[in-house]
Design an enzyme around this catalytic site. Structure first.
Site, PDB file in Angstrom:
ATOM      1  N   SER A 155       9.959 -36.340  26.849  1.00 23.12           N
ATOM      2  CA  SER A 155       9.624 -37.629  27.478  1.00 23.12           C
ATOM      3  C   SER A 155       9.796 -37.466  28.974  1.00 23.12           C
ATOM      4  CB  SER A 155      10.603 -38.705  26.971  1.00 23.12           C
ATOM      5  OG  SER A 155      10.477 -39.906  27.697  1.00 23.12           O
ATOM      6  N   TYR A 168      19.326 -42.273  25.889  1.00 23.15           N
ATOM      7  CA  TYR A 168      18.020 -41.670  25.590  1.00 23.15           C
ATOM      8  C   TYR A 168      17.685 -40.563  26.592  1.00 23.15           C
ATOM      9  CZ  TYR A 168      12.984 -41.491  24.475  1.00 23.15           C
ATOM     10  OH  TYR A 168      11.719 -41.090  24.109  1.00 23.15           O
TER      11      TYR A 168
HETATM   12  N1  LIG Z   1       6.417 -44.273  22.756  1.00 23.70           N
HETATM   13  C1  LIG Z   1       6.804 -43.833  23.928  1.00 23.70           C
HETATM   14  O1  LIG Z   1       6.729 -44.546  24.945  1.00 23.70           O
HETATM   15  C2  LIG Z   1       7.325 -42.428  24.083  1.00 23.70           C
HETATM   16  C3  LIG Z   1       7.340 -41.892  25.360  1.00 23.70           C
HETATM   17  C4  LIG Z   1       7.817 -40.602  25.548  1.00 23.70           C
HETATM   18  C5  LIG Z   1       8.281 -39.871  24.482  1.00 23.70           C
HETATM   19  N2  LIG Z   1       8.272 -40.423  23.230  1.00 23.70           N
HETATM   20  C6  LIG Z   1       8.786 -39.592  22.145  1.00 23.70           C
HETATM   21  O2  LIG Z   1       7.717 -39.292  21.295  1.00 23.70           O
HETATM   22  C7  LIG Z   1       8.182 -39.145  19.962  1.00 23.70           C
HETATM   23  C8  LIG Z   1       7.384 -40.077  19.043  1.00 23.70           C
HETATM   24  O3  LIG Z   1       7.491 -41.390  19.544  1.00 23.70           O
HETATM   25  P1  LIG Z   1       6.621 -42.601  18.963  1.00 23.70           P
HETATM   26  O4  LIG Z   1       6.366 -43.515  20.090  1.00 23.70           O
HETATM   27  O5  LIG Z   1       5.521 -42.091  18.142  1.00 23.70           O
HETATM   28  O6  LIG Z   1       7.770 -43.275  18.063  1.00 23.70           O
HETATM   29  P2  LIG Z   1       7.727 -43.938  16.612  1.00 23.70           P
HETATM   30  O7  LIG Z   1       6.415 -44.539  16.337  1.00 23.70           O
HETATM   31  O8  LIG Z   1       8.966 -44.783  16.546  1.00 23.70           O
HETATM   32  O9  LIG Z   1       7.885 -42.670  15.653  1.00 23.70           O
HETATM   33  C9  LIG Z   1       9.102 -41.995  15.453  1.00 23.70           C
HETATM   34  C10 LIG Z   1       8.920 -41.091  14.254  1.00 23.70           C
HETATM   35  O10 LIG Z   1      10.132 -40.365  14.041  1.00 23.70           O
HETATM   36  C11 LIG Z   1      10.443 -40.411  12.663  1.00 23.70           C
HETATM   37  N3  LIG Z   1      11.881 -40.285  12.455  1.00 23.70           N
HETATM   38  C12 LIG Z   1      12.859 -41.017  13.044  1.00 23.70           C
HETATM   39  N4  LIG Z   1      14.062 -40.653  12.550  1.00 23.70           N
HETATM   40  C13 LIG Z   1      13.818 -39.667  11.643  1.00 23.70           C
HETATM   41  C14 LIG Z   1      14.647 -38.899  10.780  1.00 23.70           C
HETATM   42  N5  LIG Z   1      15.985 -39.070  10.744  1.00 23.70           N
HETATM   43  N6  LIG Z   1      14.077 -37.974   9.979  1.00 23.70           N
HETATM   44  C15 LIG Z   1      12.728 -37.799   9.980  1.00 23.70           C
HETATM   45  N7  LIG Z   1      11.896 -38.497  10.772  1.00 23.70           N
HETATM   46  C16 LIG Z   1      12.438 -39.422  11.593  1.00 23.70           C
HETATM   47  C17 LIG Z   1       9.924 -41.766  12.198  1.00 23.70           C
HETATM   48  O11 LIG Z   1       9.612 -41.741  10.810  1.00 23.70           O
HETATM   49  P3  LIG Z   1      10.496 -42.372   9.633  1.00 23.70           P
HETATM   50  O12 LIG Z   1      11.121 -43.630  10.169  1.00 23.70           O
HETATM   51  O13 LIG Z   1       9.483 -42.596   8.547  1.00 23.70           O
HETATM   52  O14 LIG Z   1      11.477 -41.304   9.297  1.00 23.70           O
HETATM   53  C18 LIG Z   1       8.625 -41.865  12.978  1.00 23.70           C
HETATM   54  O15 LIG Z   1       7.579 -41.217  12.281  1.00 23.70           O
HETATM   55  C19 LIG Z   1       9.671 -39.419  19.998  1.00 23.70           C
HETATM   56  O16 LIG Z   1      10.364 -38.207  20.109  1.00 23.70           O
HETATM   57  C20 LIG Z   1       9.829 -40.235  21.270  1.00 23.70           C
HETATM   58  O17 LIG Z   1      11.130 -40.129  21.787  1.00 23.70           O
HETATM   59  C21 LIG Z   1       7.786 -41.676  23.005  1.00 23.70           C
END
Ligand SMILES: NC(=O)c1ccc[n+]([C@@H]2O[C@H](COP(=O)([O-])OP(=O)(O)OC[C@H]3O[C@@H](n4cnc5c(N)ncnc54)[C@H](OP(=O)(O)O)[C@@H]3O)[C@@H](O)[C@H]2O)c1
Length: 271
Positions: A155, A168
């Protein structure tokens, strides 16, 4: 000097004859992970989609033809079993360590220690566990086919502080250092280490999870500007994976045009 002096082996993309490759995408049940599964399937990859919620993975499988693996990545034994499964079913050419997230937006003095623990467990230790478990498979595939890949979705929170963000940003900085250190440690081997650092991405769950289901607070994060969408990040991941074998894209930072820094988003200008 003209371009004709470039070595003949240098090509702009991987050769079309590359055999089918198989990727593991973690956090595939929503957001960036699901978009990455869609994109890699469209690019001809075999994909194993992993997350805890099997029902959502099954829906994605019906849409894309991906394989499904329901798993909690905070469980050491479950991750070891996943690696054994992958070894027994065709190996692995790439892992996209995407599972992660933020819990809370508390100042340090008000920080919830359990929230911090959960952030380290999934963002840092989840990535560590999976990477350790699949690295032997990646080495094998890279040796046989030319190259294999570790892609870590960190991120812009891995690049600086913002108020309320220490849990975070700390976790994402650790994930960044894991990525950089691993790249140094395995340099010269047929495994690349790639880091993708997105700014604000409007995914259906990230901010909802951060604010413990408060939809109003979650929606406010993306108001007044055009945020990235999950497909923007997925496309970037696919691009890094499609570089020729000798090219390692160390780090890609991508942000919405309206976002200059974690805490500098310009709203209301049409950007
Ligand atoms: N959205 C943003 O603004 C943003 C910006 C920069 C970076 N990111 C990073 O990008 C990545 C994806 O973000 P996103 O926005 O797509 O978030 P999201 O929609 O909340 O997705 C998070 C994913 O992680 C999985 N997960 C969480 N805990 C888990 C566990 N214990 N075991 C297995 N799977 C797990 C969740 O699936 P289940 O709940 O089904 O397990 C879900 O599929 C993350 O690393 C986040 O920090 C996001």
């Amino acid at each position: 000097m003209s371009d004709s002096t470039a070595p003949e082996t240098a090509t702009s993309t991987r050769p079309k004859t590359t055999p089918t490759r198989r990727a593991l995408v973690t956090g595939a049940s929503s957001g960036i992970g699901a978009a990455t599964v869609r994109r890699l399937r469209a690019d001809g990859w075999d994909v194993v989609a992993a997350a805890r919620r099997a029902d959502r993975l099954e829906t994605l499988a019906a849409e894309t033809g991906c394989e499904v693996y329901a798993i909690d990545l905070t469980d050491d034994d479950a991750v070891a079993a996943l690696a054994s499964h992958l070894a027994a079913t065709g190996g692995l050419d790439a892992v996209v360590n995407n599972a992660g997230g933020a819990f809370g937006l508390d100042r340090v003095e008000d920080a919830d220690v359990d929230d911090w623990r959960r952030m380290y467990e999934i963002n840092v230790l989840g990535t560590l566990r999976v990477t350790k478990a699949v690295l032997p498979l990646l080495r094998k595939a890279g040796g046989a086919k030319g190259v294999a890949d570790v892609v870590n979705v960190t991120s812009t929170a891995a690049q600086g502080a913002y108020e309320g963000g220490a849990g975070y940003t700390g976790a994402k900085h650790a994930e960044h250092m894991l990525s950089q250190t691993l790249r140094w440690e395995i340099a010269g081997e047929p495994v690349r280490v790639i880091e993708i650092a997105p700014g604000a991405v409007a995914t259906e769950e990230f901010s909802l999870v951060r604010f413990d289901g408060d939809a109003e607070k979650a929606a406010a994060v993306y108001e007044g500007y055009t945020p990235l969408v999950a497909a923007d990040v997925a496309e970037t991941i696919a691009w890094t994976l499609s570089r020729p074998d000798h090219v390692n894209i160390d780090l890609v930072t991508l942000r919405p045009r309206a976002q200059a820094h974690n805490s500098k988003i310009v709203r209301g200008t049409g950007a």
